[in-house]
Design an enzyme around this catalytic site. Sequence first.
Site, PDB file in Angstrom:
ATOM      1  N   LYS A  85      -2.815   6.492   1.253  1.00 24.36           N
ATOM      2  CA  LYS A  85      -2.694   6.878   2.662  1.00 24.36           C
ATOM      3  C   LYS A  85      -1.764   8.088   2.739  1.00 24.36           C
ATOM      4  O   LYS A  85      -0.612   7.993   3.191  1.00 24.36           O
ATOM      5  CB  LYS A  85      -2.179   5.698   3.493  1.00 24.36           C
ATOM      6  CG  LYS A  85      -2.472   5.828   4.966  1.00 24.36           C
ATOM      7  CD  LYS A  85      -2.318   4.503   5.666  1.00 24.36           C
ATOM      8  CE  LYS A  85      -2.306   4.626   7.164  1.00 24.36           C
ATOM      9  NZ  LYS A  85      -3.533   5.144   7.749  1.00 24.36           N
TER      10      LYS A  85
ATOM     11  N   GLU B 148     -16.396   6.107   4.887  1.00 19.63           N
ATOM     12  CA  GLU B 148     -15.730   5.464   6.023  1.00 19.63           C
ATOM     13  C   GLU B 148     -15.877   6.249   7.307  1.00 19.63           C
ATOM     14  O   GLU B 148     -16.500   7.307   7.329  1.00 19.63           O
ATOM     15  CB  GLU B 148     -14.287   5.091   5.688  1.00 19.63           C
ATOM     16  CG  GLU B 148     -13.401   6.212   5.247  1.00 19.63           C
ATOM     17  CD  GLU B 148     -12.022   5.701   4.823  1.00 19.63           C
ATOM     18  OE1 GLU B 148     -11.554   4.679   5.330  1.00 19.63           O
ATOM     19  OE2 GLU B 148     -11.401   6.378   3.976  1.00 19.63           O
TER      20      GLU B 148
ATOM     21  N   ARG C  36       0.824  -1.209   0.000  1.00 15.76           N
ATOM     22  CA  ARG C  36       0.000   0.000   0.000  1.00 15.76           C
ATOM     23  C   ARG C  36       0.860   1.261   0.000  1.00 15.76           C
ATOM     24  O   ARG C  36       0.489   2.264  -0.612  1.00 15.76           O
ATOM     25  CB  ARG C  36      -0.959  -0.025   1.198  1.00 15.76           C
ATOM     26  CG  ARG C  36      -2.054   1.015   1.090  1.00 15.76           C
ATOM     27  CD  ARG C  36      -3.138   0.785   2.119  1.00 15.76           C
ATOM     28  NE  ARG C  36      -2.634   0.934   3.468  1.00 15.76           N
ATOM     29  CZ  ARG C  36      -3.336   0.646   4.569  1.00 15.76           C
ATOM     30  NH1 ARG C  36      -4.572   0.184   4.475  1.00 15.76           N
ATOM     31  NH2 ARG C  36      -2.818   0.814   5.757  1.00 15.76           N
TER      32      ARG C  36
HETATM   33  N1  PLP Z   1      -9.367   4.241   6.696  1.00 12.35           N
HETATM   34  C1  PLP Z   1      -8.523   5.227   7.020  1.00 12.35           C
HETATM   35  C2  PLP Z   1      -8.800   6.584   6.506  1.00 12.35           C
HETATM   36  C3  PLP Z   1      -7.379   4.948   7.785  1.00 12.35           C
HETATM   37  O1  PLP Z   1      -6.533   5.914   8.135  1.00 12.35           O
HETATM   38  C4  PLP Z   1      -7.148   3.633   8.233  1.00 12.35           C
HETATM   39  C5  PLP Z   1      -5.949   3.314   8.998  1.00 12.35           C
HETATM   40  O2  PLP Z   1      -4.978   2.880   8.486  1.00 12.35           O
HETATM   41  C6  PLP Z   1      -8.074   2.640   7.891  1.00 12.35           C
HETATM   42  C7  PLP Z   1      -9.172   2.979   7.136  1.00 12.35           C
HETATM   43  C8  PLP Z   1      -7.851   1.227   8.311  1.00 12.35           C
HETATM   44  O3  PLP Z   1      -6.888   0.616   7.521  1.00 12.35           O
HETATM   45  P1  PLP Z   1      -5.985  -0.559   8.060  1.00 12.35           P
HETATM   46  O4  PLP Z   1      -6.916  -1.631   8.492  1.00 12.35           O
HETATM   47  O5  PLP Z   1      -5.171  -0.968   6.897  1.00 12.35           O
HETATM   48  O6  PLP Z   1      -5.200  -0.016   9.181  1.00 12.35           O
HETATM   49  C1  COI Z   2      -4.083   3.152  11.485  1.00 17.11           C
HETATM   50  O1  COI Z   2      -5.097   2.546  11.804  1.00 17.11           O
HETATM   51  O2  COI Z   2      -2.979   2.639  11.418  1.00 17.11           O
HETATM   52  C2  COI Z   2      -4.109   4.538  11.142  1.00 17.11           C
HETATM   53  O3  COI Z   2      -3.288   4.936  10.382  1.00 17.11           O
HETATM   54  C3  COI Z   2      -5.029   5.412  11.788  1.00 17.11           C
HETATM   55  C4  COI Z   2      -4.276   6.633  12.212  1.00 17.11           C
HETATM   56  C5  COI Z   2      -4.437   7.714  11.211  1.00 17.11           C
HETATM   57  C6  COI Z   2      -4.607   7.040  13.587  1.00 17.11           C
END
Ligand code: PLP
Ligand code: COI
Length: 338
Positions: A183, A219, A80
């Site tokens: 991200k 989200e 990612r």
């Molecule tokens: N959506 C957003 C905007 C996020 O910042 C995160 C955190 O990383 C997630 C979703 C969840 O993603 P992940 O499960 O890969 O941490």
């Molecule tokens: C995560 O879940 O790892 C995130 O990046 C969320 C963070 C922006 C607090």
Amino acid sequence: MEAPDWKNLPFGYMKTDYNVRCHYRNGKWGELEISSSEYIDIHIAATGLHYGQEAFEGLKAYMGKDGRVRLFRWEENAKRLILSAGGIIMAPFPYELFREALYKVVELNRRFVPPYGSGASLYIRPLLYGSGAEVGVKPASEYTFLVFVTPVGPYFKGGVKPVDMLICRDIDRAAPKGTGIYKVGGNYAASMRAIIAARDGGYANTIFLDAREKKYIDECGPANFFGIRDNTYVTPKSESILNSITNMSLLDIAASLGMKTERRQVPVEELGMFEEAGACGTAAVISPIRKIVDPENNIIYEYCRDGQPGPLTMKLYNKLTALQCGDEEDTFGWVSIL
Ligand code: PLP
Ligand code: COI
């Protein structure tokens, strides 16, 4: 070091011993460097500062009952970050170097991995930014990667305690063809007004809707949304949300537990049909949702009426966390042991 109060850690920054850095100059990445400084020296015209040429990742290391440290699906974070780099024209950080940097930073800070059963974990934050100087809007020719770690407790206070969410219609986090799937820091800057307004109103976070029509769920602040109805795990498909690795895993876990799964557009009105709802992500883990307030339409969607998380939410939570800390056999091949 005085031992931290592992059971009551906030989701916040704590100084640890080392971080790992790497520089991209003259068209190639250099060697990994170990630093004990919490600061970076940055050019005053770096694109990361001026034009948001910056992306990050978030993953966790967990201590098992056996005293071994586990990483959860780091490969997906590596991929990612490469995707995010491409989205804002940065030099991608190589997959193999990413693995090496992660292993190194966790090994070097092993004493900060919270003990098994404390409910805390070691949050790992890789960061990539344009460090070369430009004044025109264009990609830098130099980049810096760094990764630091910090022990954390749950993102939403109370861990699996149900939280309230506020639907936000007047602020968008990301445009349909914008950077929502990457991200990148800019998305988080764009979300802050909405998040602070929700917090000021007593909500844990905000639910963003699709920016084009405001018809569908996007989200939940820094986490993906899911709803459960008729033994089916339903989660939004959208071109402007982050593809959560936790959510991807929950889709597979739900299927393995005999649930049906659907990844599709989720109309706002469908919130009234769900028996359970939650926010999921690395930081959030699974945060059950108690209620969602839609102020414009004067509707309150309620879940877990007895104040407890729903049974399927808890089943998913227990399975996910058991896999992450090694309590259950890793039949999915998601866990790397350091
Ligand atoms: N959506 C957003 C905007 C996020 O910042 C995160 C955190 O990383 C997630 C979703 C969840 O993603 P992940 O499960 O890969 O941490
Ligand atoms: C995560 O879940 O790892 C995130 O990046 C969320 C963070 C922006 C607090």
